[in-house]
Scaffold this active site. Structure first.
Site, PDB file in Angstrom:
ATOM      1  N   HIS A 187       0.882  -1.309   0.093  1.00 39.95           N
ATOM      2  CA  HIS A 187       0.034  -0.151  -0.036  1.00 39.95           C
ATOM      3  C   HIS A 187       1.164   1.255   0.095  1.00 39.95           C
ATOM      4  O   HIS A 187       1.395   1.663   1.200  1.00 39.95           O
ATOM      5  CB  HIS A 187      -1.046   0.079   1.230  1.00 39.95           C
ATOM      6  CG  HIS A 187      -2.126   0.962   1.166  1.00 39.95           C
ATOM      7  ND1 HIS A 187      -2.289   2.072   0.147  1.00 39.95           N
ATOM      8  CD2 HIS A 187      -3.206   1.180   1.840  1.00 39.95           C
ATOM      9  CE1 HIS A 187      -3.403   2.587   0.055  1.00 39.95           C
ATOM     10  NE2 HIS A 187      -3.992   2.055   1.384  1.00 39.95           N
ATOM     11  N   TYR A 192      -0.535   7.410   3.120  1.00 39.26           N
ATOM     12  CA  TYR A 192      -0.204   6.583   4.368  1.00 39.26           C
ATOM     13  C   TYR A 192       1.314   6.658   4.218  1.00 39.26           C
ATOM     14  O   TYR A 192       1.864   7.420   3.404  1.00 39.26           O
ATOM     15  CB  TYR A 192      -0.878   5.036   4.335  1.00 39.26           C
ATOM     16  CG  TYR A 192      -2.245   5.079   4.641  1.00 39.26           C
ATOM     17  CD1 TYR A 192      -2.799   5.480   5.600  1.00 39.26           C
ATOM     18  CD2 TYR A 192      -3.056   4.334   3.566  1.00 39.26           C
ATOM     19  CE1 TYR A 192      -4.267   5.386   6.007  1.00 39.26           C
ATOM     20  CE2 TYR A 192      -4.636   4.675   3.590  1.00 39.26           C
ATOM     21  CZ  TYR A 192      -5.084   5.087   4.923  1.00 39.26           C
ATOM     22  OH  TYR A 192      -6.299   4.980   5.299  1.00 39.26           O
ATOM     23  N   ARG A 349     -16.737  -0.126  -4.032  1.00 38.01           N
ATOM     24  CA  ARG A 349     -17.814   0.183  -3.276  1.00 38.01           C
ATOM     25  C   ARG A 349     -18.941  -0.633  -4.088  1.00 38.01           C
ATOM     26  O   ARG A 349     -20.102  -1.324  -3.615  1.00 38.01           O
ATOM     27  CB  ARG A 349     -18.302   1.349  -3.534  1.00 38.01           C
ATOM     28  CG  ARG A 349     -17.478   2.309  -2.268  1.00 38.01           C
ATOM     29  CD  ARG A 349     -17.182   3.738  -2.483  1.00 38.01           C
ATOM     30  NE  ARG A 349     -16.723   4.085  -3.677  1.00 38.01           N
ATOM     31  CZ  ARG A 349     -16.276   5.478  -4.176  1.00 38.01           C
ATOM     32  NH1 ARG A 349     -17.119   6.397  -3.458  1.00 38.01           N
ATOM     33  NH2 ARG A 349     -15.880   5.490  -5.233  1.00 38.01           N
TER      34      ARG A 349
HETATM   35  C1  FNR Z   1     -11.418   1.538   0.692  1.00 37.75           C
HETATM   36  N1  FNR Z   1     -10.289   1.706   0.018  1.00 37.75           N
HETATM   37  C2  FNR Z   1      -9.121   1.258   0.373  1.00 37.75           C
HETATM   38  N2  FNR Z   1      -7.996   1.322  -0.216  1.00 37.75           N
HETATM   39  C3  FNR Z   1      -7.006   0.717  -0.080  1.00 37.75           C
HETATM   40  O1  FNR Z   1      -5.853   0.634  -0.793  1.00 37.75           O
HETATM   41  N3  FNR Z   1      -6.839   0.043   1.159  1.00 37.75           N
HETATM   42  C4  FNR Z   1      -7.690  -0.383   1.894  1.00 37.75           C
HETATM   43  O2  FNR Z   1      -7.839  -1.050   2.762  1.00 37.75           O
HETATM   44  C5  FNR Z   1      -8.808   0.598   1.371  1.00 37.75           C
HETATM   45  N4  FNR Z   1     -10.119   0.579   2.406  1.00 37.75           N
HETATM   46  C6  FNR Z   1     -11.416   0.832   1.844  1.00 37.75           C
HETATM   47  C7  FNR Z   1     -12.420   0.615   2.786  1.00 37.75           C
HETATM   48  C8  FNR Z   1     -13.671   1.086   2.049  1.00 37.75           C
HETATM   49  C9  FNR Z   1     -15.008   0.621   2.951  1.00 37.75           C
HETATM   50  C10 FNR Z   1     -13.789   1.670   0.767  1.00 37.75           C
HETATM   51  C11 FNR Z   1     -15.156   2.268   0.297  1.00 37.75           C
HETATM   52  C12 FNR Z   1     -12.656   2.047   0.239  1.00 37.75           C
HETATM   53  C13 FNR Z   1     -10.348   2.289  -1.389  1.00 37.75           C
HETATM   54  C14 FNR Z   1     -10.956   1.354  -2.518  1.00 37.75           C
HETATM   55  O3  FNR Z   1      -9.938   0.190  -2.424  1.00 37.75           O
HETATM   56  C15 FNR Z   1     -11.075   1.820  -3.931  1.00 37.75           C
HETATM   57  O4  FNR Z   1      -9.762   2.330  -4.305  1.00 37.75           O
HETATM   58  C16 FNR Z   1     -12.012   3.113  -3.809  1.00 37.75           C
HETATM   59  O5  FNR Z   1     -13.464   2.625  -3.155  1.00 37.75           O
HETATM   60  C17 FNR Z   1     -12.512   3.334  -5.279  1.00 37.75           C
HETATM   61  O6  FNR Z   1     -12.910   2.393  -5.899  1.00 37.75           O
HETATM   62  P1  FNR Z   1     -14.752   2.211  -6.012  1.00 37.75           P
HETATM   63  O7  FNR Z   1     -15.090   2.187  -4.667  1.00 37.75           O
HETATM   64  O8  FNR Z   1     -15.034   3.504  -6.860  1.00 37.75           O
HETATM   65  O9  FNR Z   1     -14.797   1.107  -7.133  1.00 37.75           O
END
Ligand code: FNR
Length: 386
Positions: A187, A192, A349
């Protein structure tokens, strides 16, 4: 009819993906002192049953002070391995692939999970207190700059802290292997620790880990090399391609005197680091954005981050590329891989709303879906029998 590219298999370092879909890593704040619980088994296991060929689990801390909250997943201790092995065993028994995102939250660590605060009726904000599992005194970042209101002021990481982080990533990668994970993702995004070191916006150090571009990305590259040496499967890296603060009022002034093309982290730097990560043994770059500056102005539209993936795909040969961010329809996801703008598409999501997305996508793209046997009649049979 030719197979839609979204459903073309791809093998990287001996791991075969049955399609180009990835479950985006999403924190669930449901771990028990870092260990996976029944929640993780059921949640990630069910995704495998519902057509997600490969499941990438949530941000998992490589050292305890790298957790966003006390409820975060962890792999900083051998004792945590078995809990994750239970999850990967189930995924493998159902023909899935399992990946884990290895993380350190840096200066964004030490907060409390919102719903835990609400349920417990705690007052006093989102910082996790000592009695509620917090670890405020251990939180560090590149420089003692607070992310925003409601976050801790981090200490400036010492050289010993930095070494502990690099060793932590390597050890967690070894534990990921022992826990049965097929691939790992570092990550490096969302403000972060790794991202905050790379960005001149948040890294004001004067030692070997701050100042010049080479110094600021030193941590990212040391971690990438350490993980590559510790894990013989595919290694992915998630990056924030931009901080979305260009032109934001106040941002220009704060960075007066900066000699760089950007005073924050942008796509030029991302492109440069992408090639260096590739040379360090990273197989795939997953293009996300933002998260390092609370003043960010994100254009939240369909596939808003996909152009970053396309840019890397075009300019950095020899690196697989992932696109993520509001890519919610099968047609859109497929068109991005068909145009060769990305090799993988992650959904976040949308999964939380529509867990059967891959099976429905297969139908929409003219294929016969391939669900778990126990679910097949729901997808194949018209008449009701026995
Ligand atoms: C996330 N996202 C996220 N990204 C990541 O790199 N590590 C993580 O642990 C998390 N945690 C996380 C929790 C929740 C509840 C959400 C909604 C999002 C970001 C996620 O991986 C993604 O990049 C974004 O949500 C954008 O993609 P979508 O949701 O538009 O398909």
């Amino acid at each position: 009819t030719p197979l839609p590219k979204l459903f073309e298999p791809l093998t990287i370092r001996g791991v075969e993906w049955s399609n180009r879909l990835l479950v985006a890593p999403m924190c669930t704040y449901s771990a028990d002192n870092g260990k996976a619980t029944d929640w993780h088994l059921v949640h990630y296991g069910s995704l495998t049953l519902r057509g997600w060929g490969s499941v990438l689990t949530e941000a998992t801390a490589v050292v305890p002070e790298g957790r966003i909250s006390p409820q975060d997943a962890g792999l900083w201790d051998d004792e945590q391995i078995a809990s994750w092995k239970r999850v990967t065993d189930f995924i493998h028994a159902n023909k899935g692939k399992a990946g884990i995102q290895l993380a350190h939250a840096g200066r964004k660590a030490g907060t409390q999970t919102t719903w835990v605060v609400k349920e417990a009726g705690w007052t006093g904000g989102l910082i996790a207190s000592d009695e509620n599992g917090g670890f405020a005194k251990d939180v560090y970042g590149p420089s003692p700059i607070t992310f925003s209101k409601g976050y801790l002021q981090p200490a400036e990481a010492t050289e010993a802290d930095i070494k502990r982080v690099v060793d932590g990533f390597a050890a967690a990668a070894r534990r990921a292997k022992a826990a049965g994970f097929d691939f790992v993702q570092i990550h490096g995004a969302h403000g972060y620790l790794i991202h905050s070191f790379a960005s001149p916006n948040t890294n004001k150090r004067t030692d070997a880990y701050g100042g010049s571009y080479d110094n600021r990305v030193r941590l990212a590259l040391e971690i990438a090399r350490a993980v590559r040496a510790a894990f013989d499967g595919p290694v992915q890296y998630r990056i924030s391609a931009t901080e979305w603060i260009e032109g934001v009022a106040g941002a220009e002034k704060q960075f007066e005197g900066e000699k760089e093309e950007y005073a924050w982290w942008g796509i030029e730097q991302t492109t440069h680091l992408a090639a260096q990560l590739r040379d360090a043994g990273v197989d795939l770059l997953d293009l996300s954005s933002g998260g390092n500056d609370a003043r960010q102005q994100v254009p939240v539209v369909e596939a808003y981050q996909a152009p970053f993936a396309a840019h890397i795909k075009k300019h950095v040969p020899g690196l697989y590329v992932g696109a993520v961010g509001i890519i919610n329809t099968p047609e859109l996801a497929n068109s991005i891989v068909e145009r060769d703008e990305a090799d993988f598409i992650s959904l976040g999501r949308e999964i939380l709303r529509n867990v059967d997305w891959p099976l429905q996508a297969a139908v929409q793209l003219g294929l016969t879906p391939n669900p778990a046997e126990q679910y097949r009649r729901g997808w194949a049979e018209r008449e009701i029998a026995g």
